[in-house]
Design a protein around this motif. Structure first.
Motif, short mmCIF file in Angstrom:
data_model
loop_
_atom_site.label_atom_id
_atom_site.label_comp_id
_atom_site.label_asym_id
_atom_site.label_seq_id
_atom_site.Cartn_x
_atom_site.Cartn_y
_atom_site.Cartn_z
N GLY A 175 0.81 -1.20 0.00
CA GLY A 175 0.00 0.00 0.00
C GLY A 175 0.85 1.26 0.00
O GLY A 175 2.05 1.24 0.27
N PRO A 176 0.22 2.40 -0.26
CA PRO A 176 0.95 3.67 -0.36
C PRO A 176 1.12 4.40 0.98
O PRO A 176 1.75 5.45 1.02
CB PRO A 176 0.08 4.48 -1.31
N PHE A 177 0.54 3.84 2.06
CA PHE A 177 0.55 4.57 3.31
C PHE A 177 1.63 4.02 4.24
O PHE A 177 2.48 3.22 3.82
CB PHE A 177 -0.85 4.52 3.93
N ASN A 178 1.63 4.44 5.49
CA ASN A 178 2.69 4.06 6.43
C ASN A 178 2.86 2.55 6.50
O ASN A 178 1.87 1.80 6.60
CB ASN A 178 2.36 4.61 7.83
N ASN A 179 4.13 2.15 6.45
CA ASN A 179 4.47 0.72 6.52
C ASN A 179 3.80 -0.07 5.40
O ASN A 179 3.47 -1.24 5.57
CB ASN A 179 4.09 0.14 7.89
N PHE A 180 3.61 0.60 4.27
CA PHE A 180 3.05 -0.04 3.07
C PHE A 180 1.66 -0.63 3.34
O PHE A 180 1.30 -1.68 2.80
CB PHE A 180 3.99 -1.13 2.55
N THR A 181 0.90 0.08 4.14
CA THR A 181 -0.44 -0.39 4.45
C THR A 181 -1.44 0.14 3.45
O THR A 181 -1.18 1.11 2.72
CB THR A 181 -0.85 0.06 5.86
N ALA A 190 -5.72 1.27 2.84
CA ALA A 190 -6.80 1.92 3.57
C ALA A 190 -7.78 0.87 4.10
O ALA A 190 -7.95 -0.21 3.51
CB ALA A 190 -7.53 2.90 2.67
N ASP A 191 -8.39 1.19 5.23
CA ASP A 191 -9.43 0.34 5.81
C ASP A 191 -10.73 0.60 5.07
O ASP A 191 -11.28 1.71 5.12
CB ASP A 191 -9.58 0.65 7.30
N ILE A 192 -11.20 -0.38 4.35
CA ILE A 192 -12.39 -0.21 3.52
C ILE A 192 -13.60 0.21 4.35
O ILE A 192 -14.47 0.95 3.88
CB ILE A 192 -12.69 -1.49 2.72
N ASP A 193 -13.66 -0.24 5.60
CA ASP A 193 -14.79 0.08 6.45
C ASP A 193 -14.65 1.45 7.10
O ASP A 193 -15.60 1.93 7.74
CB ASP A 193 -14.95 -0.99 7.55
N ASN A 194 -13.50 2.06 6.95
CA ASN A 194 -13.28 3.36 7.59
C ASN A 194 -12.31 4.18 6.73
O ASN A 194 -11.19 4.50 7.12
CB ASN A 194 -12.71 3.16 8.99
N VAL A 195 -12.76 4.51 5.51
CA VAL A 195 -11.92 5.22 4.54
C VAL A 195 -11.92 6.72 4.86
O VAL A 195 -12.99 7.32 5.05
CB VAL A 195 -12.42 4.98 3.10
N TYR A 196 -10.73 7.28 4.90
CA TYR A 196 -10.60 8.72 5.11
C TYR A 196 -10.49 9.43 3.76
O TYR A 196 -9.91 8.88 2.81
CB TYR A 196 -9.36 9.02 5.96
N PRO A 197 -11.03 10.65 3.70
CA PRO A 197 -10.97 11.38 2.42
C PRO A 197 -9.55 11.59 1.90
O PRO A 197 -9.31 11.54 0.69
CB PRO A 197 -11.65 12.71 2.75
N TRP A 198 -8.57 11.84 2.79
CA TRP A 198 -7.20 12.07 2.33
C TRP A 198 -6.61 10.82 1.70
O TRP A 198 -5.72 10.91 0.85
CB TRP A 198 -6.33 12.58 3.48
N GLN A 199 -7.09 9.64 2.12
CA GLN A 199 -6.63 8.40 1.48
C GLN A 199 -7.17 8.31 0.06
O GLN A 199 -6.46 7.89 -0.86
CB GLN A 199 -7.08 7.21 2.32
N LEU A 200 -8.43 8.71 -0.11
CA LEU A 200 -9.00 8.73 -1.46
C LEU A 200 -8.25 9.75 -2.34
O LEU A 200 -8.01 9.49 -3.52
CB LEU A 200 -10.48 9.09 -1.40
N GLN A 201 -7.86 10.89 -1.75
CA GLN A 201 -7.15 11.90 -2.55
C GLN A 201 -5.83 11.36 -3.10
O GLN A 201 -5.43 11.70 -4.21
CB GLN A 201 -6.88 13.16 -1.72
N HIS A 202 -5.16 10.52 -2.32
CA HIS A 202 -3.90 9.94 -2.81
C HIS A 202 -4.13 9.17 -4.11
O HIS A 202 -3.38 9.31 -5.07
CB HIS A 202 -3.32 9.01 -1.75
N TYR A 203 -5.18 8.37 -4.14
CA TYR A 203 -5.47 7.61 -5.36
C TYR A 203 -6.02 8.51 -6.45
O TYR A 203 -5.81 8.25 -7.65
CB TYR A 203 -6.46 6.49 -5.03
N LEU A 204 -6.73 9.56 -6.05
CA LEU A 204 -7.27 10.49 -7.04
C LEU A 204 -6.15 11.23 -7.77
O LEU A 204 -6.25 11.49 -8.98
CB LEU A 204 -8.20 11.49 -6.35
N GLN A 205 -5.07 11.53 -7.05
CA GLN A 205 -3.93 12.22 -7.68
C GLN A 205 -3.26 11.36 -8.73
O GLN A 205 -2.75 11.87 -9.72
CB GLN A 205 -2.93 12.61 -6.60
#
Length: 853
Positions: free
Chosen positions: A421-427, A429-444
């Motif tokens: 994954g693109p986040f800390n420690n290659f994690t 996103a939690d599908i059940d608790n997605v944060y908007p900033w996580q979506l922005q990473h993929y949107l970019q």
């Protein structure tokens, strides 16, 4: 995060909530408890009304709600397009499988304040009662909005603390590309940086050098104007005036703007404005009956159906501008026909739509109670292009792409590989608790193809810049139709971005020729532009180029000097070879040639007469040999004048001066010898005078040879040290080249003339002494007179030579040679020839000695 604390500002807000594919509920006061049909929530903000009526804000009591006026069917179509796109995605098995999208759509009324309230409303989610405060990620993941740049700036700043990405379908202000100020902003419409480049190229293409600019009182208008002024720097295009339409419309100010437009000489006006503030402005414009203006529309209103009515054509027909690229949305037209009062009987927006399209009210209890009732079974007619025109959707297509960009980004987020994954420690996103900033990473990083077009975003959140060039033309029903007449593709190489089909354009007044808008007419070749003091660079006078300078282009800033051998023509448009001037065989040259040849022939005739009568006393007197020498030298003097005629060359320049000086020195030396003989012959009769033995034939030859030798030596030194040479004189007369012989050494030249003058003066002095000697034929008198003429001619030659440059200098020198030669010939030999031919009885020794009775 939950944002319940912001919910207080959203009361009295009209909101359209479209739940799933089957519900459409209008809510006048925002209240929690609405459910979303979908696993992920997307917000939508659209200007469903294009004008607003502000409440009384006197801070003494609770203000009433903002009243939105002027239903916009086009914006309603954008909202329906968002609903269509989400339903398509929810039905697809290859995109977000086993997940659905929900949505919540609000009306911004095309105004920043109501746009702000819409943003707060959409942030609060679908059911605040079921969303505990700050318990986790908020329900809203992204927003599709806003239309105007001013509204998008407000909404983006509200969303920024919550790091919620926003995709605008219609906000083009270049200011929104600033990632430091708007880090969560994306758009599927090109930035105004490209729009102003396209407009600048359009102005240059049609040579509109004098334009006015009208803008709205918002960030969009301000940044667009700044960008346009920046693009116009160095292009020769000037802005005649800059006017601003107040955000809260002021009719008095609008009439001032219209007055400036009507009185200005700029007939092209660029308008950066939204249709909200432009609608009342154009109403006042038409009321003032102002015509003859070429409108350049920004993408914010170039495809606005609000101005497509037939009443606008006499004033706005021929408008041209850049609009969003059109696309095709499958099934949109059919889907729009499903929106009717029967399907949504309690939705006031649908009732407003029906009233706007048909002028009737589908329900007696609706807000359109002032309209006549209608059956509710009407089918939408083709002429209602504001809503049903799906032949070339532009903004709707942008909404469509924005929704799919979010869907593809969510799809990539869901299918993240654990441990990569693109986040800390290659994690991931939690599908059940997605944060908007996580979506922005993929949107970019999203990149996908939709209907043959690649959609992605650069690091500033901008999309690929391209526009359609649109022209407003009269339709069959008298209304305005938006005709595509070209395009601008910012991805092309410089100079190839703009493509225009000029033959397809219809100009204001139904003309086929381009309107001219200049402060000053173009300066034709041969003129240069002189800027008027205190006025823009586009206002200038046309000044003819100075002699010797040209301008071979229209609107030349300066005239170019011709090279040394060239001069400007009479029109000052081209450099032509300078006229080369020298004493050629023209009328003057031929005249001098004839005179010189006649002089030489006449001298030879005299020579022949003397030769024939060589044994007669008048020829033999005072040494006939000297007479023959004088005649031969005079012949050479006449002939040396011919060397001065024609184009100067190295040899002719050296020959003309040396031949002239040596032949004249020889002639004057012979005359000097004759003068000495005459003086000696008459003084030898005195007792004891033996002077004649020192002036015999041999001594006379020595005198002639010695005097001539001195001139030869001077000429030799002259030719060795600094000989005469051909000279191209371009300084005296700049329009011509004077070909002449430079003397090389002025000292040598004046020494040559001075020596001839010295011989002439000595000869004149001696002859003057012998003028009263006895005898009927005293030759000294004629020598005196001839030397007087000779000296007078050459003394007059000096100032004439200095003051007559060019070929006239040479002509003056030839004239001096011929005049002095004729003077010598006539004075010395005419009396003798007269006696020989006409008075032979006087050709006796007794008569010549004065002893005849």
């Amino acid at each position: 995060m939950n944002v319940m604390l912001l919910g207080l500002v959203v009361q009295h807000l009209s909101s359209l909530t479209l739940v799933g594919a089957s519900k459409c509920i209008l809510q006048n006061d925002f209240e929690p408890g609405l459910m979303a049909a979908g696993d992920f929530l997307i917000g939508g903000i659209f200007p469903l009304h294009y004008n607003q009526e502000m409440p009384d804000l006197n801070c003494t009591y609770k203000p009433g709600p903002v009243k939105c006026n002027g239903f916009d069917p086009r914006a309603f179509r954008w909202a329906i397009t968002m609903k269509l796109a989400i339903e398509e995605i929810n039905k697809r098995a290859d995109l977000l499988p086993n997940h659905t999208l929900g949505y919540k759509i609000f009306d911004s009324c095309a105004y920043p304040l109501t746009g702000q309230r819409s943003a707060v409303a959409v942030l609060n989610g679908l059911s605040e009662k079921e969303s505990p405060m700050c318990s986790g990620a908020g329900p809203l993941l992204a927003i599709i909005g806003e239309s105007g740049s001013a509204q998008s700036i407000v909404v983006s700043r509200i969303l920024q603390p919550f790091r919620i990405p926003m995709i605008s379908y219609f906000s083009s202000c270049a200011c929104l590309s600033d990632r430091r100020e708007f880090p969560t902003f994306f758009r599927v419409i090109p930035s105004d940086d490209y729009q102003v480049k396209a407009i600048a190229k359009l102005l240059l293409h049609f040579k509109w050098k004098w334009v006015g600019v009208v803008r709205g009182d918002h960030e969009y208008g301000r940044f667009a104007l700044q960008g346009l002024l920046r693009e116009l720097e160095g292009t020769g295009i000037c802005v005649a005036y800059q006017e601003m339409i107040p955000l809260l419309y002021d009719r008095h100010k609008a009439l001032e703007i219209i007055r400036v437009m009507s009185h200005s000489t700029a007939r092209v006006v660029v308008v950066f404005s939204a249709e909200g503030e432009l609608t009342p402005f154009l109403s006042d414009y038409m009321e003032q009956n102002v015509t003859g203006i070429q409108w350049i529309a920004s993408e914010a209103w170039i495809t606005s159906s609000v101005f497509a009515g037939s009443e606008y054509y006499p004033f706005l027909g021929g408008t041209i501008g850049f609009g969003i690229r059109k696309g095709q949305i499958p099934g949109l037209r059919k889907y729009l026909t499903t929106v009717n009062p029967e399907m949504y009987p309690s939705n006031p927006l649908v009732q407003e739509l029906w009233g706007a399209l048909y002028g009737c009210s589908p329900s007696s209890s609706s807000l359109n109670g002032h309209l006549p009732p209608c059956t509710g079974q009407e089918s939408l007619r083709e002429q209602h292009s504001a809503y049903m025109n799906t032949s070339s959707p532009r903004i709707s297509y942008n909404v469509y792409k924005g929704v799919y960009a979010i869907a593809h980004s969510m799809h990539n987020l869901i299918h993240c590989t654990p441990g990569k994954g693109p986040f800390n420690n290659f994690t991931c996103a939690d599908i059940d608790n997605v944060y908007p900033w996580q979506l922005q990473h993929y949107l970019q990083e999203v990149s996908f193809t939709i209907l043959g077009e690649t959609v992605n975003f650069d690091m500033k959140g901008d999309s690929i810049p391209s526009y359609d060039l649109i022209n407003w033309q009269r339709g069959s029903a008298g209304n305005i139709e938006f005709i595509n007449v070209g395009m601008f593709d910012g991805a092309q190489e410089s100079g190839q971005e703009l493509v225009i089909q000029e033959e397809a354009i219809m100009w204001p007044g139904h003309q086929t020729e381009v309107l001219v808008s200049v402060c000053s007419n173009s300066c034709a070749p041969g003129f240069r532009k002189a800027v008027r003091h205190g006025q823009p660079l586009c206002c200038f006078d046309c000044v003819p180029c100075d002699s010797g300078k040209i301008s071979n282009q229209t609107d030349s800033i300066d005239c170019m000097a011709c090279s040394e051998d060239y001069w400007s023509n009479d029109d000052g448009t081209i450099c032509i070879p300078k006229v080369v001037e020298f004493l050629s065989h023209d009328a003057m040259g031929l005249t001098l040639t004839v005179i010189a040849v006649m002089g030489a022939c006449l001298t030879l005739v005299v020579f022949a007469v003397f030769l024939y009568y060589r044994n007669t006393p008048i020829v033999r007197i005072n040494n006939s040999e000297l007479s023959f020498f004088i005649l031969l030298s005079l012949t050479l003097c006449f002939l040396c004048a011919l060397v001065f005629i024609g184009e100067p060359t190295s040899w002719s320049c050296m020959l003309r001066h040396t031949a002239f000086s040596i032949t004249f020195s020889l002639c004057i030396s012979c005359i000097l010898g004759k003068t000495l003989v005459v003086l000696a012959a008459f003084t030898a009769t005195r007792p004891g005078n033996n002077i004649m033995k020192w002036l015999g034939p041999t001594q006379q030859r020595i005198i002639i040879f010695s005097c001539t030798l001195v001139q030869v030596l001077i000429c030799t030194a002259w030719l060795v040290a600094s000989p005469p040479f051909p000279y191209r004189n371009t300084k005296y007369q700049q329009s011509k080249i004077i070909l002449d012989c430079s003397v090389g050494s002025d000292l040598a030249f004046w020494c040559v003339l001075g020596y001839i003058g010295l011989l002439a003066c000595v000869c004149f002095f001696l002859a003057f002494l012998a003028r009263k000697l006895p005898g009927n034929f005293n030759e000294a008198k004629y020598i005196t007179f001839s030397m007087l003429i000779f000296c007078a001619v050459w003394l007059a030659f000096v100032p004439a030579y200095v003051s007559s440059p060019g070929k006239f200098t040479t002509a003056v020198e030839i004239f001096a040679i011929l005049a002095s030669s004729f003077g010598l010939l006539l004075c010395l030999f005419t009396p003798k020839v007269y006696i020989i031919l006409l008075k032979p009885e006087k050709n006796t020794k007794q008569h010549l000695m004065g002893k005849d009775k």
